[in-house]
Design an enzyme around this catalytic site. Sequence first.
Site, PDB file in Angstrom:
ATOM      1  N   HIS A 186       3.451  -3.474  -5.795  1.00  0.00           N
ATOM      2  CA  HIS A 186       3.064  -2.209  -4.784  1.00  0.00           C
ATOM      3  C   HIS A 186       3.023  -2.583  -3.313  1.00  0.00           C
ATOM      4  CE1 HIS A 186       1.176   1.673  -3.903  1.00  0.00           C
ATOM      5  NE2 HIS A 186       0.332   0.789  -3.041  1.00  0.00           N
ATOM      6  N   GLY A 221       2.960   4.677  -4.151  1.00  0.00           N
ATOM      7  CA  GLY A 221       3.404   4.855  -2.626  1.00  0.00           C
ATOM      8  C   GLY A 221       4.597   5.879  -2.249  1.00  0.00           C
ATOM      9  N   GLY A 264      -0.214   7.810  -7.182  1.00  0.00           N
ATOM     10  CA  GLY A 264      -1.423   8.562  -6.932  1.00  0.00           C
ATOM     11  C   GLY A 264      -1.223   9.552  -6.086  1.00  0.00           C
ATOM     12  N   TYR A 307      -7.359   6.854   9.571  1.00  0.00           N
ATOM     13  CA  TYR A 307      -5.923   6.773   9.935  1.00  0.00           C
ATOM     14  C   TYR A 307      -5.414   7.358  10.722  1.00  0.00           C
ATOM     15  CZ  TYR A 307      -6.252   5.115   4.746  1.00  0.00           C
ATOM     16  OH  TYR A 307      -6.360   4.567   3.566  1.00  0.00           O
ATOM     17  N   CYS A 335     -23.469  13.008  12.083  1.00  0.00           N
ATOM     18  CA  CYS A 335     -23.882  12.561  13.589  1.00  0.00           C
ATOM     19  C   CYS A 335     -23.054  11.381  13.844  1.00  0.00           C
ATOM     20  CB  CYS A 335     -25.425  12.211  13.533  1.00  0.00           C
ATOM     21  SG  CYS A 335     -26.214  13.721  13.139  1.00  0.00           S
ATOM     22  N   TYR A 373      -7.394  10.621  -2.528  1.00  0.00           N
ATOM     23  CA  TYR A 373      -8.218   9.769  -1.423  1.00  0.00           C
ATOM     24  C   TYR A 373      -9.188  10.324  -0.672  1.00  0.00           C
ATOM     25  CZ  TYR A 373      -4.663   6.605  -2.904  1.00  0.00           C
ATOM     26  OH  TYR A 373      -3.673   5.958  -3.955  1.00  0.00           O
TER      27      TYR A 373
HETATM   28  N1  LLP Z   1      -0.769   1.272  -7.357  1.00  0.00           N
HETATM   29  C1  LLP Z   1      -1.426   0.247  -6.780  1.00  0.00           C
HETATM   30  C2  LLP Z   1      -1.619  -1.156  -7.130  1.00  0.00           C
HETATM   31  C3  LLP Z   1      -2.168   0.694  -5.479  1.00  0.00           C
HETATM   32  O1  LLP Z   1      -3.004  -0.063  -4.879  1.00  0.00           O
HETATM   33  C4  LLP Z   1      -1.852   2.097  -5.175  1.00  0.00           C
HETATM   34  C5  LLP Z   1      -2.725   2.601  -3.855  1.00  0.00           C
HETATM   35  C6  LLP Z   1      -1.041   2.738  -5.660  1.00  0.00           C
HETATM   36  C7  LLP Z   1      -0.525   2.490  -7.033  1.00  0.00           C
HETATM   37  C8  LLP Z   1      -0.875   4.421  -5.553  1.00  0.00           C
HETATM   38  O2  LLP Z   1      -0.409   4.516  -4.271  1.00  0.00           O
HETATM   39  P1  LLP Z   1      -0.231   6.099  -3.826  1.00  0.00           P
HETATM   40  O3  LLP Z   1       0.929   6.716  -4.460  1.00  0.00           O
HETATM   41  O4  LLP Z   1      -1.311   6.968  -3.965  1.00  0.00           O
HETATM   42  O5  LLP Z   1       0.300   5.891  -2.428  1.00  0.00           O
HETATM   43  N2  LLP Z   1      -6.326   5.330   0.712  1.00  0.00           N
HETATM   44  C9  LLP Z   1      -4.711   5.575   1.252  1.00  0.00           C
HETATM   45  C10 LLP Z   1      -3.736   4.825   0.513  1.00  0.00           C
HETATM   46  C11 LLP Z   1      -3.940   3.391   0.002  1.00  0.00           C
HETATM   47  C12 LLP Z   1      -4.077   3.292  -1.430  1.00  0.00           C
HETATM   48  C13 LLP Z   1      -4.079   1.978  -1.963  1.00  0.00           C
HETATM   49  N3  LLP Z   1      -3.481   1.672  -3.090  1.00  0.00           N
HETATM   50  C14 LLP Z   1      -4.560   7.086   1.541  1.00  0.00           C
HETATM   51  O6  LLP Z   1      -5.576   7.663   1.720  1.00  0.00           O
HETATM   52  O7  LLP Z   1      -3.299   7.190   1.851  1.00  0.00           O
END
Ligand code: LLP
Length: 418
Positions: A186, A221, A264, A307, A335, A373
Site C-alpha cells: 500500500h 489509495g 478506504g 494536509y 482556540c 478520516y
Molecule cells: N490499506 C492500508 C494498509 C492503509 O494504510 C490505508 C490508509 C488504506 C488501505 C486506505 O487508503 P485510502 O483508500 O483511504 O486512501 N488520513 C489520510 C490518508 C492516510 C491513510 C493511511 N492509510 C487522509 O485523510 O487522506
Amino acid sequence: MTAVQFLTVDQVRAVQRDFGTPVLVYDEATLVRQAREALGFPNAFGLTVRYAMKALPSGAILRLLHSLGLHIDASSGFEVLRAIRAGIPPEYIQLTAQELPADLDELVTAGIEFNACSLNQLAAYGRGFPGTALGVRINPGLGSGHNNRTNVGGPSSSFGIWHTYIPEVLETCAAHGLRVTRVHTHIGSGGNPDVWMKCARLSLDAAAQFPDVTTLNLGGGFKVARMPDETGVDVHEIGAVVRDSLEDFAEACGRKLRLEIEPGSFIVANAGALVAGVMDVVDTGAAGYRFIKIDAGMTDVLRPAIYGAQHPITLVPATDGERPEHEYLVVGHCCESGDVLTPAPGNPEGLLPRTLPEARLGDAVVIGGAGAYCSAMSCKNYNSFPEAPEVLLRENGDMQLIRERQTLEHMLENELLI
Ligand code: LLP
C-alpha cells in the site's frame, strides 16, 4: 439552492433541527454505490475487497459494508476488536498494523489474517504460530500520495518491509516453517494512478519471489474527487491494467493470483458530510478577512489543518431569500489558529478564502467529502468539545442515529480525581 452534496436543503435544516450541530451525516446510497463499484474492480482470478476501516470505523458502517460483501483491513488490534464487536466474523478481518497488539495470539487463534509489516513482526509471529500461512507487507521502493503526509511507500516511508530484504523474509519464514501466501503493498492515499499501476507491477516482481503466494493485495489509495474541479481515479481503467499484469504473471510463473484491494476513502469519503452551525461572524477590518466561525472544526474535520486538504463548503441560510456574497475564511471552534477549514490547497499554513452567501448566526455550514478520516481522525475532545453524533441517511430517506453525541460524562469516564 436545491441540494448540498447528497442532502437537500430541507434535509440539512431537518438535521440541524432534529440532531443539533455539529453532526456527521452518511449517505447509505453512496456507500452502497461505492462498495458495488469496488466489487466490480477488474480482476483475472478472483477479487476480495477489504474496506480499510481506519477511514470510518463506526460499527453501523462496518456492518453495512460487510453485508454488501466487503472484508475488512484493520490497522490495530483495537480495530480488529471493534470490527468483531460490530459482528464481522474474524476470518473476514486482516490485521495490517504498525504496532503488534498485546493480544495477537488470541486474535490469530480467533481466525484473523495477519500481515507482517516488519522483520520483527514476522519473527514474533513465527515464534507464536510456526508452520502457518500469513501475508507480508512489502515497501516496493516507491510511493504515491496527495502529499508527503499520505505517501507511504519509497525510502522515506517506514511502512512495510523494504523490498531488498525479501531474502531475510524468506530466511525467517524457513526458520519457523511459515508460508507467505499473501504479498501486500500500500503506497499511499490519493496519489498518482500511474504510480499506483507501476507499484502493482513491482508488487508482482516481489510476489514472484514467494513460492507459496496465492494472493496479491495492492492496498487502497484510489484518488477521490472531493472538490468539483478534481478528478477521481477511474478504477476500471487502472483495474484493467492490473488484470493484464496478473494474466501475464500467470503465463510467466504458472500461478493465478487472487487480487485484493483495500479502499478506504473510495468507499466512504463522499458518503459523508459534516453539518455545522454558524456561531459567530467576525472580521479584521477593511484590509483583513471576514471569518465564519462554526461550532465544529479540527475536532471533527482535521484534514484541512494538517494536509491543506480541500473540502467543499456550502452555506445553507436559515432563512430563504437573496443574500449578497462575500469572501470568507471558515474557521473552527478551537482556540488554535490552525483550526482553519479554508487553507490554501496542499498548504496548511496558507489561506484561501471562499465566496459564500452572507453568513448569519444560526445558518448551517455543510462540509462535504467528510466520510473518510474525519470522525475517525480528529483532534477529539480538544478544548473539551464532545464528539459529534453520526447519522445514517437510509436509502428510504429515514435519518438513523448511529452514534450519539458524546456527553461530558463519557469524556470524564476514565479520569480519576485525587
Ligand atoms: N490499506 C492500508 C494498509 C492503509 O494504510 C490505508 C490508509 C488504506 C488501505 C486506505 O487508503 P485510502 O483508500 O483511504 O486512501 N488520513 C489520510 C490518508 C492516510 C491513510 C493511511 N492509510 C487522509 O485523510 O487522506
